[in-house]
Design an enzyme around this catalytic site. Structure first.
Site, mmCIF file in Angstrom:
data_model
loop_
_atom_site.group_PDB
_atom_site.id
_atom_site.type_symbol
_atom_site.label_atom_id
_atom_site.label_comp_id
_atom_site.label_asym_id
_atom_site.label_seq_id
_atom_site.Cartn_x
_atom_site.Cartn_y
_atom_site.Cartn_z
ATOM 1 N N ILE A 70 5.735 10.889 -1.440
ATOM 2 C CA ILE A 70 6.413 10.737 -0.073
ATOM 3 C C ILE A 70 6.078 9.213 0.631
ATOM 4 C CG2 ILE A 70 6.296 11.722 2.233
ATOM 5 C CD1 ILE A 70 5.127 14.311 0.747
ATOM 6 N N CYS A 90 -1.244 10.104 2.316
ATOM 7 C CA CYS A 90 -2.363 10.417 1.640
ATOM 8 C C CYS A 90 -2.977 11.769 1.583
ATOM 9 C CB CYS A 90 -3.575 9.598 1.662
ATOM 10 S SG CYS A 90 -4.151 9.684 3.334
ATOM 11 N N PRO A 91 -3.399 12.458 0.474
ATOM 12 C CA PRO A 91 -3.888 13.701 0.474
ATOM 13 C C PRO A 91 -4.926 13.910 1.377
ATOM 14 C CG PRO A 91 -4.375 12.887 -1.510
ATOM 15 C CD PRO A 91 -3.643 11.738 -0.863
ATOM 16 N N THR A 144 2.320 13.477 8.997
ATOM 17 C CA THR A 144 2.920 14.643 8.179
ATOM 18 C C THR A 144 2.029 15.157 7.098
ATOM 19 O OG1 THR A 144 4.179 13.177 6.876
ATOM 20 C CG2 THR A 144 5.275 13.815 9.114
ATOM 21 N N ARG A 174 -2.009 16.244 6.391
ATOM 22 C CA ARG A 174 -2.889 17.320 6.236
ATOM 23 C C ARG A 174 -3.565 17.233 7.690
ATOM 24 N NH1 ARG A 174 -0.078 19.724 3.674
ATOM 25 N NH2 ARG A 174 -0.569 21.005 1.718
ATOM 26 N N ASP A 217 3.013 16.671 12.178
ATOM 27 C CA ASP A 217 3.461 17.961 11.833
ATOM 28 C C ASP A 217 2.447 18.880 11.342
ATOM 29 O OD1 ASP A 217 5.838 19.433 10.735
ATOM 30 O OD2 ASP A 217 5.102 19.042 8.766
ATOM 31 N N GLU A 266 -4.416 24.351 11.992
ATOM 32 C CA GLU A 266 -3.275 24.926 12.083
ATOM 33 C C GLU A 266 -3.348 26.380 11.626
ATOM 34 O OE1 GLU A 266 -1.101 21.885 9.650
ATOM 35 O OE2 GLU A 266 -0.719 23.729 8.309
ATOM 36 N N HIS A 305 4.360 22.151 11.022
ATOM 37 C CA HIS A 305 4.310 22.052 9.504
ATOM 38 C C HIS A 305 5.761 22.417 9.032
ATOM 39 C CE1 HIS A 305 1.080 22.019 6.062
ATOM 40 N NE2 HIS A 305 2.391 21.583 5.423
HETATM 41 P P1 NAD Z 1 1.062 11.925 -4.092
HETATM 42 O O1 NAD Z 1 -0.083 12.607 -4.466
HETATM 43 O O2 NAD Z 1 2.369 11.770 -4.806
HETATM 44 O O3 NAD Z 1 0.466 10.728 -3.245
HETATM 45 C C1 NAD Z 1 -0.501 10.527 -2.344
HETATM 46 C C2 NAD Z 1 -0.941 9.097 -2.476
HETATM 47 O O4 NAD Z 1 -2.123 8.952 -1.631
HETATM 48 C C3 NAD Z 1 -1.478 8.628 -4.024
HETATM 49 O O5 NAD Z 1 -0.554 7.427 -4.327
HETATM 50 C C4 NAD Z 1 -2.854 8.557 -3.810
HETATM 51 O O6 NAD Z 1 -3.191 7.343 -4.536
HETATM 52 C C5 NAD Z 1 -2.889 8.008 -2.519
HETATM 53 N N1 NAD Z 1 -4.323 8.167 -1.802
HETATM 54 C C6 NAD Z 1 -5.246 8.932 -2.343
HETATM 55 N N2 NAD Z 1 -6.484 8.595 -1.691
HETATM 56 C C7 NAD Z 1 -5.905 7.649 -0.830
HETATM 57 C C8 NAD Z 1 -6.808 6.963 0.276
HETATM 58 N N3 NAD Z 1 -8.201 7.105 0.402
HETATM 59 N N4 NAD Z 1 -6.144 5.955 0.933
HETATM 60 C C9 NAD Z 1 -4.794 5.811 0.820
HETATM 61 N N5 NAD Z 1 -4.238 6.458 -0.310
HETATM 62 C C10 NAD Z 1 -4.785 7.135 -0.695
HETATM 63 O O7 NAD Z 1 1.362 12.996 -2.771
HETATM 64 P P2 NAD Z 1 2.720 13.395 -2.001
HETATM 65 O O8 NAD Z 1 3.716 14.222 -2.606
HETATM 66 O O9 NAD Z 1 3.064 12.042 -1.580
HETATM 67 O O10 NAD Z 1 2.110 14.057 -0.806
HETATM 68 C C11 NAD Z 1 1.139 13.428 0.109
HETATM 69 C C12 NAD Z 1 0.605 14.562 1.111
HETATM 70 O O11 NAD Z 1 1.785 14.903 2.000
HETATM 71 C C13 NAD Z 1 0.235 15.672 0.242
HETATM 72 O O12 NAD Z 1 -1.221 15.473 -0.079
HETATM 73 C C14 NAD Z 1 0.267 16.997 1.468
HETATM 74 O O13 NAD Z 1 -1.010 17.074 2.062
HETATM 75 C C15 NAD Z 1 1.377 16.203 2.271
HETATM 76 N N6 NAD Z 1 2.594 17.236 2.287
HETATM 77 C C16 NAD Z 1 2.772 17.670 3.615
HETATM 78 C C17 NAD Z 1 3.995 18.335 3.545
HETATM 79 C C18 NAD Z 1 4.599 18.997 4.952
HETATM 80 O O14 NAD Z 1 5.251 19.833 4.987
HETATM 81 N N7 NAD Z 1 4.059 18.384 6.101
HETATM 82 C C19 NAD Z 1 4.732 18.593 2.438
HETATM 83 C C20 NAD Z 1 4.264 18.083 1.196
HETATM 84 C C21 NAD Z 1 3.131 17.366 1.327
#
Ligand code: NAD
Length: 334
Positions: free
Chosen positions: A155, A205-206, A232, A234, A258, A263, A295
């Protein structure tokens, strides 16, 4: 496989039923959230399908395992709500949908930025009431501004590309920098530098023990006055109480959320005829420069189709003993 689908909304039923034409699972659609007192609804199923605000702690997972559940199929990417150690102890296989539509979430983040910057949420209300005054609606050009992206996974990378399209300079922080981002001009910097230099900070980030409250009072103190903060990812990435203090002092100039720490007590339900008892959330709603969506960043046709197909394909692969299921290993949480 018989799959008990918890937290079912009409759109879940629609997309999962359509996708199931290719899989032939026996889907049992259940409206309640999965929590300790609803575990019994999974009786007779071999798998449960759960969403982001279902509870998957040791108590619930034990109840599921006792009822013969073998597979927990998350119809989400994030899995911070699952006790993976308990799942491993109970021999439960947990699968997820790793990347369904990074565009959906990244575009929603960009939407929050545009709305907050140009006060579109306020302009919408004003115009409907015949108020065409512009005072209070002043924004700024995105072009040339510095945007900080925390987490450049699926993302964050799409988001960085979108903001590059607006002519922004992108700073990023990620323990695993991506060549694809560096190729489009993203500069990786330590977090304090990102905070100090960015006009907009976006979290992608997650949620992990390390990123819990990554935006707290200390982080906010390092940011520019009037920074726009977008989350957007968590809810628990942001210490909401600290964010409220920063909104009051003006350190945060605009906040787009979001997701929200608490939540699970609010989102995905129509509570419009009830009193919101969460005072922190209610306080957030009083700020004119806070825009909250419930969300919905993932909520596009493309994402729902992808989520449904991948969720059922995960279960099919496990049922047939085939490769290809997106299994979450316990190593990822250590
Ligand atoms: P992804 O696993 O592809 O990418 C997450 C990135 O965060 C990775 O590159 C990882 O190295 C990095 N990361 C880990 N720890 C970190 C830190 N301490 N500092 C900086 N970066 C760090 O995940 P994604 O598919 O890009 O999704 C990201 C997050 O978006 C998900 O974890 C989820 O919580 C959230 N999400 C929200 C929605 C929504 O509807 N709001 C939908 C999907 C995902």
């Amino acid at each position: 496989m018989r799959i008990a689908v918890f937290s079912t909304k009409p759109y879940d039923e629609h997309y999962l039923s359509s996708a199931n034409a290719d899989h032939g699972h026996d889907l049992v659609f259940l409206e309640p959230r999965l929590v300790a007192r609803t575990v019994a609804l999974a009786e007779g199923s071999e798998a449960v399908c759960a969403f982001v605000n279902d509870v998957l702690d040791r108590e619930v997972l034990t109840g599921l395992a006792e009822r013969g559940i073998r597979v927990v199929a998350l119809r989400s990417a994030g899995f911070n709500h699952v006790d993976l150690h308990a799942a491993a102890d109970l021999a439960l296989t947990v699968v997820r949908v790793p990347a369904y539509s990074p565009h959906a979430v990244a575009e929603h983040a960009a939407g929050l930025i545009l709305a907050l910057n140009r006060k579109i949420h306020r302009a919408y209300m004003r115009v409907r009431e015949g108020n065409f005054a512009l005072t209070g609606l002043l924004g700024f050009d995105l072009h040339g501004k510095t945007v900080g992206v925390v987490g450049t996974g699926a993302i964050g990378t799409v988001f960085a590309r979108i903001m590059t399209g607006f002519g922004c300079r992108i700073l990023a922080h990620d323990p695993h920098p991506k060549a694809a981002c560096a190729d489009i001009g993203v500069t990786y910097v330590p977090l304090p530098e990102l905070f100090a230099s960015s006009v907009i900070v976006a979290l992608h980030c997650p949620m992990t023990p390390e990123t819990h409250h990554i935006i707290d009072g200390e982080a906010l103190a390092q940011m520019r006055d009037g920074v726009m903060l977008i989350n957007t990812s968590r809810g628990a990435l942001v210490d909401t109480a600290a964010a409220i203090e920063a909104l009051k002092s003006g350190r945060i100039g605009a906040l787009g959320l979001d997701v929200y720490e608490e939540e699970q007590h609010l989102f995905f339900e129509d509570l419009s005829d009830r009193v919101i008892t969460d005072d922190v959330f209610s306080r957030l709603l009083t700020f004119p420069n806070v825009l909250i969506t419930g969300h919905q960043a993932f909520f596009t046709t493309e994402a729902l189709e992808h989520i449904a197909h991948t969720t059922l394909a995960n279960v099919t692969a496990i049922e047939r003993g085939e490769e290809g299921a997106h299994i979450i290993s316990t190593e990822r949480v250590d």
